[in-house]
Design an enzyme around this catalytic site. Structure first.
Site, PDB file in Angstrom:
ATOM      1  N   GLY A   1      -8.656 -25.681  28.118  1.00 60.75           N
ATOM      2  CA  GLY A   1      -7.531 -25.943  27.238  1.00 60.75           C
ATOM      3  C   GLY A   1      -7.948 -26.363  25.846  1.00 60.75           C
ATOM      4  O   GLY A   1      -9.030 -26.014  25.373  1.00 60.75           O
ATOM      5  N   GLU A   2      -7.080 -27.106  25.188  1.00 60.29           N
ATOM      6  CA  GLU A   2      -7.322 -27.589  23.835  1.00 60.29           C
ATOM      7  C   GLU A   2      -6.762 -28.998  23.674  1.00 60.29           C
ATOM      8  O   GLU A   2      -5.664 -29.294  24.151  1.00 60.29           O
ATOM      9  CB  GLU A   2      -6.647 -26.684  22.788  1.00 60.29           C
ATOM     10  CG  GLU A   2      -7.123 -25.244  22.773  1.00 60.29           C
ATOM     11  CD  GLU A   2      -8.527 -25.071  22.212  1.00 60.29           C
ATOM     12  OE1 GLU A   2      -9.050 -26.040  21.624  1.00 60.29           O
ATOM     13  OE2 GLU A   2      -9.077 -23.972  22.364  1.00 60.29           O
TER      14      GLU A   2
ATOM     15  N   ASP B   1     -13.835 -30.071  20.949  1.00 60.60           N
ATOM     16  CA  ASP B   1     -12.895 -31.036  21.510  1.00 60.60           C
ATOM     17  C   ASP B   1     -13.308 -31.445  22.914  1.00 60.60           C
ATOM     18  O   ASP B   1     -12.903 -32.518  23.397  1.00 60.60           O
ATOM     19  CB  ASP B   1     -11.468 -30.484  21.486  1.00 60.60           C
ATOM     20  CG  ASP B   1     -11.317 -29.160  22.211  1.00 60.60           C
ATOM     21  OD1 ASP B   1     -12.333 -28.491  22.455  1.00 60.60           O
ATOM     22  OD2 ASP B   1     -10.170 -28.780  22.532  1.00 60.60           O
TER      23      ASP B   1
ATOM     24  N   SER C   1       2.820 -19.010  20.275  1.00 59.90           N
ATOM     25  CA  SER C   1       4.033 -18.414  20.831  1.00 59.90           C
ATOM     26  C   SER C   1       5.204 -19.368  20.641  1.00 59.90           C
ATOM     27  O   SER C   1       5.024 -20.539  20.313  1.00 59.90           O
ATOM     28  CB  SER C   1       3.847 -18.101  22.324  1.00 59.90           C
ATOM     29  OG  SER C   1       3.920 -19.295  23.100  1.00 59.90           O
ATOM     30  N   GLY C   2       6.412 -18.878  20.897  1.00 59.24           N
ATOM     31  CA  GLY C   2       7.620 -19.689  20.736  1.00 59.24           C
ATOM     32  C   GLY C   2       8.155 -20.265  22.030  1.00 59.24           C
ATOM     33  O   GLY C   2       9.314 -20.693  22.076  1.00 59.24           O
TER      34      GLY C   2
ATOM     35  N   CYS D   1     -10.557 -21.677  28.952  1.00 57.73           N
ATOM     36  CA  CYS D   1     -11.648 -21.337  29.847  1.00 57.73           C
ATOM     37  C   CYS D   1     -11.139 -21.357  31.273  1.00 57.73           C
ATOM     38  O   CYS D   1      -9.948 -21.400  31.533  1.00 57.73           O
ATOM     39  CB  CYS D   1     -12.799 -22.327  29.672  1.00 57.73           C
ATOM     40  SG  CYS D   1     -13.304 -22.562  27.951  1.00 57.73           S
TER      41      CYS D   1
ATOM     42  N   ARG E   1     -16.629 -19.870  29.913  1.00 56.98           N
ATOM     43  CA  ARG E   1     -16.169 -20.338  28.609  1.00 56.98           C
ATOM     44  C   ARG E   1     -15.627 -19.223  27.734  1.00 56.98           C
ATOM     45  O   ARG E   1     -16.258 -18.164  27.593  1.00 56.98           O
ATOM     46  CB  ARG E   1     -17.330 -21.029  27.871  1.00 56.98           C
ATOM     47  CG  ARG E   1     -16.924 -21.621  26.515  1.00 56.98           C
ATOM     48  CD  ARG E   1     -18.117 -22.158  25.754  1.00 56.98           C
ATOM     49  NE  ARG E   1     -17.713 -22.776  24.491  1.00 56.98           N
ATOM     50  CZ  ARG E   1     -18.524 -23.047  23.493  1.00 56.98           C
ATOM     51  NH1 ARG E   1     -19.831 -22.788  23.616  1.00 56.98           N
ATOM     52  NH2 ARG E   1     -18.072 -23.584  22.377  1.00 56.98           N
TER      53      ARG E   1
ATOM     54  N   SER F   1     -15.033 -19.157  23.940  1.00 54.42           N
ATOM     55  CA  SER F   1     -15.397 -19.990  22.792  1.00 54.42           C
ATOM     56  C   SER F   1     -14.333 -19.898  21.703  1.00 54.42           C
ATOM     57  O   SER F   1     -14.074 -18.813  21.171  1.00 54.42           O
ATOM     58  CB  SER F   1     -16.751 -19.547  22.225  1.00 54.42           C
ATOM     59  OG  SER F   1     -17.749 -19.654  23.218  1.00 54.42           O
ATOM     60  N   ILE F   2     -13.730 -21.049  21.382  1.00 51.36           N
ATOM     61  CA  ILE F   2     -12.685 -21.130  20.363  1.00 51.36           C
ATOM     62  C   ILE F   2     -13.062 -22.119  19.274  1.00 51.36           C
ATOM     63  O   ILE F   2     -12.954 -21.831  18.086  1.00 51.36           O
ATOM     64  CB  ILE F   2     -11.338 -21.534  21.000  1.00 51.36           C
ATOM     65  CG1 ILE F   2     -10.922 -20.529  22.083  1.00 51.36           C
ATOM     66  CG2 ILE F   2     -10.264 -21.671  19.936  1.00 51.36           C
ATOM     67  CD1 ILE F   2     -10.638 -19.138  21.580  1.00 51.36           C
TER      68      ILE F   2
END
Length: 633
Positions: free
Chosen positions: A80-81, A104, A373-374, A2, A53, A55-56
């Site tokens: 973030g997460e 979260d 991603s790496g 967000c 937001r 939304s995840i």
């Protein structure tokens, strides 16, 4: 994922004005959060929070932000997460906490309320930036994740404190003063990004990774460091693990599996960027192992020879059985995004791989809302070619006596001024060699190796270039040079270039990007492994290569590192010639008075006429000029 913005210090304004101001700031971040909008105002304190937001997790209205604690005291906005939110929630519930959502965000808020910022930040695993307002005590906490995956800017203008996820939100507040920081600009021309804690605007800073600020009033703050990469790495280097290659590989695999699994939580479609290189291929392989359904993967390809890896990615995708999408672009299609770059990166940023990164994010967003991603493998496992070159070159250069080295440096500088026909790269190479001969310490040697403009104070008259971690030896001399280079990149180049690039590109397309290799627990484990085991000989990544070979045949990934680049030097002489001429016009440069017009024009004319290859330096100048045209009229 967000975006948020806020301010503190407008107590003389009515609540309606505070709502309008912070709402306008938040709406500048619409791309970071198109799904919902929220505003919270504490008018007596002159405080306001705005939020957009994406939304995840928990797509319901219960995940709405700003989010306020049950007793009404604390209000949180969070970008973030938190990957370990499930175990933290279970612990908080055992202590009596109740939850109304599955988000979260609510877990983070409960942890901050129950444990306080210091303990909560030590416990959370994730990528984040947040602002926590204590209505009763009138205190504000700003915090950023350990490795700097999520951005957070703040600045004091008069009596008003401004903060937010991107600069484009801060500039909309009436207290903001658009004054260029010439010293930060000098840093930009050395690095092709503005290193933290500076920003391009005077009076605005980036919050350093692993840090939180506690404001008791606007302009009155205490800084706390809860995770320091230098300190963590130093402790790890001092306590090496005694593992053989097989045991180290198994232990690393378990860390990676945990990091990947925790990043698969989402209530929306999820996929991965796949270049066909070691890092992204290994992440996709572990995703495929952890999921029962096929993984969606995305690759951008270019038709120009030497700038395309899409066919490697396609072969890896076929072997792993992913649902693969690739898009081949012409140079014209790639160049079409150039006018948009200064809007997406709202301070000067000149890593040209920003173009394909933005394009692959756009492609992925057509099917998913989250990608893995790496990023991080090079900085932890020695994947950059420059590490191996520098390790060899340093031994050679260090053997040359200082007086001889200074003489050679002067000769090389003079040689670089003469450009034989058909040798357009000679000036760049001789200048770089001159810098390396002049560097006597390990960090100054590495700084010279990664420098763009080697005398940025000449380019920006009146500037004084501030010091960065690359100007001092951060670790004792007994630490291997390879480890020192990787660590320097981890605290500078990684957050301020690589992660900034991925964050702005993905969020510009309302796409969340997650990086399992940048789990701080994995980093701390990797630092405890012997360098020869973790990195090995050139081209590095010994352990990652061994792990990937369990899932993908060697023939599909054993090749030189190519990178995610575009041929900007050729473009500037061709299809971007008119755009470049306009931004680098001598009269314009002299009128603006920011850059040394003669120095810029000399480089431009040599490059334009094919007498030298200054593409990477001119891209820096052009990105600044384009930024200035957009943000500093």
């Amino acid at each position: 994922m967000c975006g948020f913005a806020g301010f503190w210090g407008d107590a003389s304004q009515p609540a309606e004005t505070l709502f309008l101001r912070v709402g306008r700031m938040a709406d500048a971040l619409l791309h970071r959060g198109p799904d919902d909008r929220g505003v919270e105002v504490d008018a007596p304190a002159g405080f306001a929070l705005g939020f957009r937001r994406l939304s995840i997790l928990d797509l319901s209205a219960e995940g709405h932000q700003p989010m306020t604690s049950h007793d009404g005291r604390f209000t949180l906005v969070f970008n973030g997460e938190i990957y370990n939110f499930a175990e933290l929630r279970a612990e908080l519930e055992r202590a009596g906490a109740t939850f109304r959502s599955r988000s979260d965000t609510e877990v983070l808020l409960a942890a901050l309320v129950a444990w306080g910022p210091a303990r909560a930040l030590e416990r959370v695993v994730g990528m984040f930036a947040f602002a926590l307002w204590d209505r009763r005590e009138r205190r504000l906490v700003l915090a950023r994740d350990r490795l700097g995956k999520k951005p957070l800017y703040y600045g004091q203008f008069g009596a008003t404190l401004l903060f937010g996820s991107e600069l484009k939100a801060l500039v909309l507040h009436p207290a903001f003063e658009r004054e260029l920081d010439r010293d930060a600009l000098a840093l930009f021309f050395r690095h092709n990004y503005v290193p933290a804690p500076r920003s391009i605007w005077r009076g605005v800073q980036k919050l350093r990774p692993g840090t939180w600020l506690e404001f008791s009033a606007p302009g009155v703050a205490r800084e706390h460091v809860y995770w320091d990469a230098f300190a963590s790495a130093s402790r790890a280097f001092a306590e090496p693990l005694r593992l053989d290659a097989g045991a180290a590989e198994e232990a690393l695999l378990e860390h990676l599996r945990t990091a990947v699994r925790q990043r698969l939580f989402a209530d929306v479609p999820l996929g991965a960027f796949l270049s066909g290189g070691i890092d992204s291929s290994l992440i996709v392989a572990l995703m495929r192992e952890a999921r029962s359904d096929p993984v969606r993967t995305f690759t951008i390809g270019f038709r120009e020879q030497g700038f395309d890896e899409a066919h490697f990615a396609r072969k890896v995708a076929e072997h792993l059985g992913t649902e693969h999408t690739e898009l081949y672009l012409s140079s014209a299609e790639a160049r079409a995004v150039v006018p948009r770059l200064s809007e997406v990166w709202d301070e000067p940023f000149a890593d040209s791989s920003q173009i394909p990164t933005l394009l692959v994010a756009r492609l992925a967003r057509t099917q998913v809302r989250v990608v893995l991603s790496g990023d991080g493998g090079d900085e932890l496992f020695g994947g950059y070619v420059r590490y191996h070159l520098a390790r060899r070159w340093r031994r050679v250069f260090a053997a040359v006596p200082a007086g001889v080295a200074r003489g050679l440096a002067r000769v090389l500088e003079r040689t670089g001024a003469r450009i034989p026909p058909g040798m357009t790269r000679l000036p760049r190479r001789t200048r770089r060699l001159a810098q390396l001969f002049g560097a006597r310490s390990r960090t100054s040697f590495y700084r010279a190796l990664v420098t763009h403009w080697d005398q940025p104070e000449r380019l920006v008259p009146g500037a004084r270039e501030p010091a960065t971690p690359l100007d001092r030896d951060p670790l004792p001399g007994r630490v291997p040079f390879m480890d020192e280079m990787m660590l320097l990149d981890l605290v500078t180049y990684l957050p301020d270039d690589i992660l900034c690039k991925v964050d702005r590109a993905s969020m510009a397309e309302s796409l969340e990007a997650r990086a399992p290799l940048l789990d701080h627990r994995l980093a701390e484990f990797a630092w405890r492994l012997p360098l020869a085991l973790r990195v090995g000989p050139a081209p590095g990544k010994r352990l990652l290569r061994s792990l990937l070979a369990r899932y993908v045949p060697l023939a599909l990934f054993q090749r030189p590192k190519q990178g995610f680049s575009v041929p900007v030097g050729e473009w500037l002489r061709g299809p971007l010639l008119e755009w470049s001429e306009e931004l680098l016009d001598a009269r314009r440069l002299e009128r603006e008075g920011v850059l040394d017009a003669a120095l810029v024009r000399a480089h431009w004319e040599e490059h334009r006429d094919g007498r030298a290859d200054w593409g990477y330096l001119l891209w820096d100048v052009l990105q600044f000029q384009a930024w200035k045209e957009r943000w500093l009229p």
